[in-house]
Design an enzyme around this catalytic site. Sequence first.
Site, PDB file in Angstrom:
ATOM      1  N   HIS A  55       0.956  -1.369   0.057  1.00 57.40           N
ATOM      2  CA  HIS A  55       0.282   0.105   0.009  1.00 57.40           C
ATOM      3  C   HIS A  55       0.930   1.141   0.768  1.00 57.40           C
ATOM      4  O   HIS A  55       2.228   1.298   0.125  1.00 57.40           O
ATOM      5  CB  HIS A  55      -0.864  -0.079   1.223  1.00 57.40           C
ATOM      6  CG  HIS A  55       0.046   0.245   2.367  1.00 57.40           C
ATOM      7  ND1 HIS A  55       0.104   0.968   2.725  1.00 57.40           N
ATOM      8  CD2 HIS A  55       0.482  -1.284   2.848  1.00 57.40           C
ATOM      9  CE1 HIS A  55       0.433   0.587   4.178  1.00 57.40           C
ATOM     10  NE2 HIS A  55       0.969  -0.606   4.671  1.00 57.40           N
TER      11      HIS A  55
ATOM     12  N   GLU B  85      -1.955  -6.468   8.060  1.00 57.02           N
ATOM     13  CA  GLU B  85      -1.098  -7.573   8.739  1.00 57.02           C
ATOM     14  C   GLU B  85      -0.650  -8.164   9.769  1.00 57.02           C
ATOM     15  O   GLU B  85      -2.212  -8.544  10.625  1.00 57.02           O
ATOM     16  CB  GLU B  85      -0.299  -5.203   8.623  1.00 57.02           C
ATOM     17  CG  GLU B  85       0.992  -4.687   9.032  1.00 57.02           C
ATOM     18  CD  GLU B  85       2.543  -5.375   8.717  1.00 57.02           C
ATOM     19  OE1 GLU B  85       2.239  -7.249   8.706  1.00 57.02           O
ATOM     20  OE2 GLU B  85       2.670  -4.759   7.959  1.00 57.02           O
TER      21      GLU B  85
END
Length: 387
Positions: free
Chosen positions: A187, A261
């Site tokens: 990202h 994550e």
Amino acid sequence: MGSHEHVIVYADGGSRGNPGVAGSGAVVYAADGRTVLRDIVYVVGKKATNNVAEYHGMLRGLEAARDLGARTVEVYMDSKLVVEQMSGRWKIKHPDMQKLALEARRVMDSFDAITFTWVPRAKNTVADALSNKAMDAAAAGAKPGIVGGTETADDSEIVASAGAQVGTPAHWTGATARPTRFVLLRHGQTAMSAAKQYSGHSNPELTELGLEQARAAARTLRDRGGIDVIVSSPLTRCLQTAEAAAEELGLQVEVVDKLIEQDFGAWEGKTFDEAHALDPRLHDEWLADPSLAPPGGESLQKLHNRVRSVRRDLQERYAGQTVLVVSHVSPIKSFVRQAIDAGPHVVARMFLDLASLSVVEFFGDAGARVGSSLRVFNDTAHLRSSR
């Protein structure tokens, strides 16, 4: 990446039906005009014109020349229209060709000099043959993108043909089936990443720079073609990055919760030094032992196990296709670790930039001597204009 200061490009394209199934071909020669550096078979689509296909051939050739490090380029085509329009002597009226010409001019900005020259079709037989291969592939159902060519690409150039057979290592793995390719996109920037804070399950949005990084990656993926599927972590920073790609590629985003994550527990929102100060001994041990978890968090080994299950599921569901995976540092490192079949010690020795691209491949072929490979790691060339 190999560098060739001067290259010669021959390009062509065609459509069976005009408009109809369309494909293009390009071949890049070294300065001697004989040594083939790259050839490209590109499916344009099910309903495109001859001229649009010719533009795609020219664009694929220019991209290959750029990726080879060329500074000066000669382009030869048997399309009078494309040659005159790209030379600036004829106006471009067709909106599709205007868009392709604009993409080509962006690529041309990387060269010191470029010329376009018309040649009769009889002198463009190699590119013509490649375009016919592309049309055959399109008629057989191949999706738009690179579907064939030489295996001369360096590993650092594989992102340039993310959906292609070009450069695949089947000749040394012993595999007979096409691999499942994962293009791994981290990202873009968030306020937490800018502050160098542990950012696991926190859910910050992208900053303005992060949004531009996502758009830059998306444009590159669009220009290269070949992506079949987009999957993403459920967190906002990844979804924003994935949606930028989806908009350019015309695809939907599939959310995969297990691509989230690592959970950093009590260290969430802390910098490295701040987390270390809370418990220096535990922090040091955690860095060395993948089985340890931060207080209230998740161990690296637990993350690796869940990401491995995701990879296997995606490989089964999208066998032989190219999957864009938009995720975070730790899951992407897990994909890479799986590709190189390495232990957890390699994770701390990898560095991933924001909005970077990496590429791994997995072979489902039981006869393959090597089951997976790392093709690209931490490529950020697309971010140069965003910095």
